[in-house]
Design an enzyme around this catalytic site. Structure first.
Site, PDB file in Angstrom:
ATOM      1  N   GLU A   1     -14.799  -8.094   3.057  1.00  0.00           N
ATOM      2  CA  GLU A   1     -14.158  -9.081   3.927  1.00  0.00           C
ATOM      3  C   GLU A   1     -14.934 -10.394   4.021  1.00  0.00           C
ATOM      4  O   GLU A   1     -15.217 -10.898   5.102  1.00  0.00           O
ATOM      5  CB  GLU A   1     -13.948  -8.481   5.321  1.00  0.00           C
ATOM      6  CG  GLU A   1     -13.104  -7.221   5.310  1.00  0.00           C
ATOM      7  CD  GLU A   1     -13.026  -6.524   6.658  1.00  0.00           C
ATOM      8  OE1 GLU A   1     -13.536  -7.082   7.652  1.00  0.00           O
ATOM      9  OE2 GLU A   1     -12.469  -5.414   6.721  1.00  0.00           O
TER      10      GLU A   1
ATOM     11  N   ASN B   1     -13.873  -5.672  -1.403  1.00  0.00           N
ATOM     12  CA  ASN B   1     -12.922  -4.926  -0.585  1.00  0.00           C
ATOM     13  C   ASN B   1     -12.480  -5.804   0.579  1.00  0.00           C
ATOM     14  O   ASN B   1     -13.314  -6.452   1.218  1.00  0.00           O
ATOM     15  CB  ASN B   1     -13.614  -3.653  -0.064  1.00  0.00           C
ATOM     16  CG  ASN B   1     -12.685  -2.732   0.680  1.00  0.00           C
ATOM     17  OD1 ASN B   1     -11.690  -2.262   0.145  1.00  0.00           O
ATOM     18  ND2 ASN B   1     -13.009  -2.448   1.940  1.00  0.00           N
TER      19      ASN B   1
ATOM     20  N   HIS C   1      -4.194  -1.796   5.264  1.00  0.00           N
ATOM     21  CA  HIS C   1      -3.831  -1.372   6.619  1.00  0.00           C
ATOM     22  C   HIS C   1      -2.479  -2.024   6.934  1.00  0.00           C
ATOM     23  O   HIS C   1      -2.405  -3.196   7.284  1.00  0.00           O
ATOM     24  CB  HIS C   1      -4.888  -1.811   7.633  1.00  0.00           C
ATOM     25  CG  HIS C   1      -6.209  -1.130   7.451  1.00  0.00           C
ATOM     26  ND1 HIS C   1      -6.380   0.210   7.693  1.00  0.00           N
ATOM     27  CD2 HIS C   1      -7.414  -1.611   7.049  1.00  0.00           C
ATOM     28  CE1 HIS C   1      -7.643   0.546   7.458  1.00  0.00           C
ATOM     29  NE2 HIS C   1      -8.286  -0.537   7.061  1.00  0.00           N
TER      30      HIS C   1
ATOM     31  N   GLU D   1      -8.050   1.849   1.964  1.00  0.00           N
ATOM     32  CA  GLU D   1      -8.020   2.174   3.394  1.00  0.00           C
ATOM     33  C   GLU D   1      -6.586   2.240   3.927  1.00  0.00           C
ATOM     34  O   GLU D   1      -6.300   1.803   5.043  1.00  0.00           O
ATOM     35  CB  GLU D   1      -8.826   1.146   4.202  1.00  0.00           C
ATOM     36  CG  GLU D   1     -10.268   1.004   3.762  1.00  0.00           C
ATOM     37  CD  GLU D   1     -11.069   0.012   4.600  1.00  0.00           C
ATOM     38  OE1 GLU D   1     -10.680  -0.250   5.768  1.00  0.00           O
ATOM     39  OE2 GLU D   1     -12.090  -0.503   4.092  1.00  0.00           O
TER      40      GLU D   1
ATOM     41  N   ASP E   1      -3.282   2.946   5.715  1.00  0.00           N
ATOM     42  CA  ASP E   1      -2.548   3.628   6.784  1.00  0.00           C
ATOM     43  C   ASP E   1      -1.352   2.752   7.127  1.00  0.00           C
ATOM     44  O   ASP E   1      -1.305   1.576   6.759  1.00  0.00           O
ATOM     45  CB  ASP E   1      -3.410   3.944   8.023  1.00  0.00           C
ATOM     46  CG  ASP E   1      -4.264   2.781   8.492  1.00  0.00           C
ATOM     47  OD1 ASP E   1      -3.859   1.610   8.329  1.00  0.00           O
ATOM     48  OD2 ASP E   1      -5.350   3.020   9.045  1.00  0.00           O
TER      49      ASP E   1
END
Length: 392
Positions: free
Chosen positions: A195, A237, A273, A302, A304
């Site tokens: 990030e 990432n 996400h 990651e 979801d």
């Protein structure tokens, strides 16, 4: 926010936070050298037991094509320390059993972040991370390391310290060398830089490393990680980079420059996400492909899919169908790119999901309920994996 239920365990435990539970063992773990890889005979025996244990199971890892890694985050640290249950990985036997059966890749949710693994300047708490790596070896799983250079979840001693540029640089160098070196040969991929750009594609000013040392420190972090473990694949990432946009364009330009300079950058990964409040990023595959065309490995790291829950807290059939569609399309996008061989969901049960803590109006983001019942999203992943077996 619905609070997760107390996990089933063979005995009732008082509330124990991850940090407190790890301290006594961490003191021992921190002073011993990195755990050696198992001896060949022991490794062979472990592999045979794992083969028998997983053979023929109706699970995600059994559905996955050869060479494809379907993973989950290992719950621990972070928001879990504030919840009314003991450390999930340490104390929830059913959770660990299901994680071994369902996945062949693991990511440390918080246990390898700076505030947990390097809580004071002269002390490393390796115990939680060691336990994950050891568990993965025993269950024939690979590990993704997360993360080495980030603006968040840094310890106070680092963020509030009065360090010269030379001292700060050496702190990062020593940290990367120590942590990556400890797990050399046992970590498949590392999120080296996490990030680093904002939504406009500008470097984050809140990142202590970039703010104090300049953007060039990112290249150094990759070089140091590669020196510490030449076999590990090294990744950028980030969230919000699923589509072709200002943020992902910034990574695309930076990676081209770094590769031209010989910096060992091996991969690019959207976290993914997602929320059903917003449309699915339909250009995800195209975005992954352009990074693959640079010679990079790609991954979803990651995933979801959170949703707005109706009164009562249970999603409707329509909501579950939409969520399943998002999971399916994300996996299809990854499978559609030759270099995308790692697909990780950020937790597999709502029992331990981070989403209700950080998004109080949303929830039910994972592929299993709090009681480990499989949702339509689970079956969407399983069916998609089965559809490409032998074809990839």
């Amino acid at each position: 926010m619905r609070r997760a239920r107390t996990p089933r365990t063979p005995f009732r435990l008082p509330r124990i936070t991850t940090a407190l539970a790890a301290v006594p063992l961490a003191l021992t773990a921190a002073v011993v050298p990195a755990a050696a890889a198992p001896a060949p005979a022991a490794e062979h025996a472990t592999t045979e037991r794992a083969d028998r244990g997983h053979h023929g199971r109706d699970t995600l890892r059994d559905a996955a094509p050869k060479g494809f890694f379907i993973g989950t985050a290992v719950a621990g640290g972070g928001h879990h320390a504030e919840q009314p249950y003991a450390d999930p990985f340490a104390y929830d036997v059913e959770y660990r059993d299901r994680m071994a059966r369902e996945f062949n890749s693991l990511s440390a949710e918080n246990q390898m972040k700076w505030e947990y693994i390097h809580p004071t300047r002269d002390f490393y708490n390796f115990y939680p991370a060691d336990a994950i790596v050891r568990y993965a070896q025993e269950n024939r799983q690979v590990v993704r390391g997360h993360t080495l250079l980030w603006h968040s979840q840094n310890p106070a001693w680092l963020e509030e310290g009065d360090f010269s540029d030379e001292e700060l640089r050496e702190i990062l160098h020593e940290h990367i060398t120590t942590v990556v070196g400890r797990y050399a040969g046992r970590i498949q991929q590392w999120d080296v830089a996490n990030e680093i750009f904002d939504e406009n594609g500008e470097y984050r000013e809140e990142n202590i490393w970039i703010r104090e040392l300049g953007p060039g420190i990112v290249a150094d972090a990759f070089r140091w990680a590669h020196e510490a473990d030449p076999r590990a694949k090294l990744f950028f990432n980030d969230y919000g980079v699923e589509s072709i946009n200002a943020k992902s364009d910034a990574y695309y330009a930076l990676i081209q420059d770094l590769k031209a300079d010989g910096v060992p950058v091996h991969g690019f990964a959207p976290q993914s996400h997602l929320s059903t409040r917003y449309g699915f990023p339909g250009d995800l595959q195209a975005n992954l492909q352009r990074f693959a065309d640079l010679g990079l490995e790609t991954a979803i790291t990651e995933l979801d899919v959170r949703m707005d829950l109706p009164e009562g807290g249970e999603p409707t059939a329509a909501q579950q169908a939409q969520q399943a569609d998002y999971y399916r399309r994300a996996l299809q996008a990854c499978l559609g790119v030759d270099t995308c061989n790692s697909f990780t969901i950020w937790g597999f049960t709502d029992r331990y999901s981070w989403v209700p803590v950080f998004f109080p109006a949303e929830g039910s983001a994972t592929v299993m309920t709090e009681d480990y019942e499989r949702k339509p999203a689970y079956h969407a992943l399983q069916d998609t994996l089965r559809s490409v077996r032998g074809k990839r």
